[in-house]
Design an enzyme around this catalytic site. Structure first.
Site, PDB file in Angstrom:
ATOM      1  N   ALA A 177      55.880  43.277  42.525  1.00  0.00           N
ATOM      2  CA  ALA A 177      54.618  44.066  42.155  1.00  0.00           C
ATOM      3  C   ALA A 177      53.978  43.153  41.119  1.00  0.00           C
ATOM      4  O   ALA A 177      54.253  42.738  40.335  1.00  0.00           O
ATOM      5  CB  ALA A 177      55.014  45.434  41.512  1.00  0.00           C
ATOM      6  N   ASN A 178      52.475  43.465  41.428  1.00  0.00           N
ATOM      7  CA  ASN A 178      51.418  42.917  40.431  1.00  0.00           C
ATOM      8  C   ASN A 178      51.604  41.361  40.421  1.00  0.00           C
ATOM      9  O   ASN A 178      51.326  40.686  39.312  1.00  0.00           O
ATOM     10  CB  ASN A 178      51.667  43.404  38.898  1.00  0.00           C
ATOM     11  CG  ASN A 178      51.610  45.118  38.834  1.00  0.00           C
ATOM     12  OD1 ASN A 178      50.761  45.434  39.527  1.00  0.00           O
ATOM     13  ND2 ASN A 178      52.240  45.619  38.514  1.00  0.00           N
ATOM     14  N   ARG A 179      52.067  40.571  41.414  1.00  0.00           N
ATOM     15  CA  ARG A 179      52.459  39.164  41.517  1.00  0.00           C
ATOM     16  C   ARG A 179      53.440  38.803  40.633  1.00  0.00           C
ATOM     17  O   ARG A 179      53.564  37.489  40.090  1.00  0.00           O
ATOM     18  CB  ARG A 179      51.111  38.491  41.480  1.00  0.00           C
ATOM     19  CG  ARG A 179      49.665  38.900  42.228  1.00  0.00           C
ATOM     20  CD  ARG A 179      49.926  38.846  43.637  1.00  0.00           C
ATOM     21  NE  ARG A 179      48.720  39.005  44.185  1.00  0.00           N
ATOM     22  CZ  ARG A 179      48.945  39.360  45.456  1.00  0.00           C
ATOM     23  NH1 ARG A 179      49.971  39.508  46.264  1.00  0.00           N
ATOM     24  NH2 ARG A 179      47.841  39.451  46.166  1.00  0.00           N
ATOM     25  N   LEU A 180      54.151  39.689  39.924  1.00  0.00           N
ATOM     26  CA  LEU A 180      55.294  39.253  38.949  1.00  0.00           C
ATOM     27  C   LEU A 180      56.465  38.907  39.914  1.00  0.00           C
ATOM     28  O   LEU A 180      57.480  39.914  39.675  1.00  0.00           O
ATOM     29  CB  LEU A 180      55.586  40.495  38.082  1.00  0.00           C
ATOM     30  CG  LEU A 180      54.171  40.520  37.166  1.00  0.00           C
ATOM     31  CD1 LEU A 180      54.638  41.882  36.167  1.00  0.00           C
ATOM     32  CD2 LEU A 180      53.961  39.264  36.477  1.00  0.00           C
ATOM     33  N   HIS A 181      56.535  37.833  40.742  1.00  0.00           N
ATOM     34  CA  HIS A 181      57.670  37.607  41.560  1.00  0.00           C
ATOM     35  C   HIS A 181      58.869  37.142  41.104  1.00  0.00           C
ATOM     36  O   HIS A 181      58.998  36.475  39.749  1.00  0.00           O
ATOM     37  CB  HIS A 181      57.079  36.565  42.386  1.00  0.00           C
ATOM     38  CG  HIS A 181      55.537  36.608  43.113  1.00  0.00           C
ATOM     39  ND1 HIS A 181      55.171  37.789  43.672  1.00  0.00           N
ATOM     40  CD2 HIS A 181      54.577  35.841  42.774  1.00  0.00           C
ATOM     41  CE1 HIS A 181      54.172  37.833  43.964  1.00  0.00           C
ATOM     42  NE2 HIS A 181      53.550  36.676  43.289  1.00  0.00           N
TER      43      HIS A 181
END
Ligand SMILES: Cc1cc2nc3c(=O)[nH]c(=O)nc-3n(C[C@H](O)[C@H](O)[C@H](O)COP(=O)(O)O)c2cc1C
Ligand SMILES: Cc1ncc(COP(=O)(O)O)c(C=O)c1O
Length: 200
Positions: A177-181
């Site tokens: 989520a939120n590009r927090l891979h």
């Protein structure tokens, strides 16, 4: 560093993990879950990339097959290095691997070639991969010529076979989520592997 590598990232070695992810991709991808982008460099250092199919994982190597006179083969033979990338859109995951590459043992290439359907075996004889082709009819005439020459049992062409990429570095990536891979890099360390979590 706390080892928070769990769930989909849990495995003893990177090849076991890649097999697990490929198995999942096999259930969810509409086509070609084993397709990987293969990156090479030419003699000037300019990169090149195209898709090939992964056909085996064994003894620390990833195997794919191609024409030994193709553009990619020239680059692979010349540099002895390559990188590959899988991207499974259905899973929102990617894996990359880089390392050294060499031609597969001829007996193993013979065995794989023999397992291909007749049309693809004749196609391997007919296609001068990566070289200019005048028109489609020329290619079809070459296929007919090869069918007449070899009948039902074409041997492996000397210009066709496998390569084995032996990665010393693999990275497993999953969407967050939120590009927090989540990213885990496995780097070969002698006979074992060092795993590092990377920032997204
Ligand atoms: C899904 C997919 C799978 C492919 N698999 C292979 C393969 O396993 N071997 C191969 O030689 N070409 C394969 N190709 C064709 C290559 O992408 C490429 O066009 C061809 O090998 C010539 O590349 P080169 O001129 O860089 O040598 C595949 C293409 C696609 C789209
Ligand atoms: C030219 C070429 N060679 C080899 C392959 C992969 O091997 P196989 O045909 O044995 O599945 C492909 C797959 O798309 C291909 O396009």
């Amino acid at each position: 560093m706390a080892d928070d590598r769990q769930g989909i990232f849990a495995a003893e070695d990177p090849f076991a993990l890649l097999r697990n992810w490929l198995e999942e991709a096999g259930r969810s991808e509409p086509n070609d879950p084993v397709a990987m982008a293969l990156a090479t460099v030419d003699a000037t250092g300019l990169p090149n990339v195209r898709t090939v199919l992964l056909k085996g994982i064994a003894d620390g190597g990833l195997t794919f097959y191609t024409n030994y006179q193709s553009r990619k083969a020239g680059e692979l033979d010349n540099s002895g290095k390559a990188a590959v990338l899988f991207h499974w859109k259905s899973l929102r995951r990617q894996v990359r691997a880089r390392g050294t590459v060499s031609r597969q043992d001829p007996a193993a290439s013979d065995a794989y070639f023999a397992s291909r359907d007749l049309g693809s075996r004749l196609g391997a004889w007919a296609s001068q991969q990566s070289r200019p082709l005048q028109d489609r009819a020329t290619l079809e005439a070459r296929v007919a010529e090869m069918a007449a020459r070899f009948g039902e049992n074409p041997p492996r062409p000397p210009h066709w076979g496998g390569y084995v990429l032996r990665p010393d570095c693999l990275e497993f990536w999953a969407d967050g989520a939120n590009r927090l891979h989540d990213r885990f890099e496995w780097v070969r360390d002698g006979d074992s592997w060092r795993v590092t979590r990377l920032n997204p």
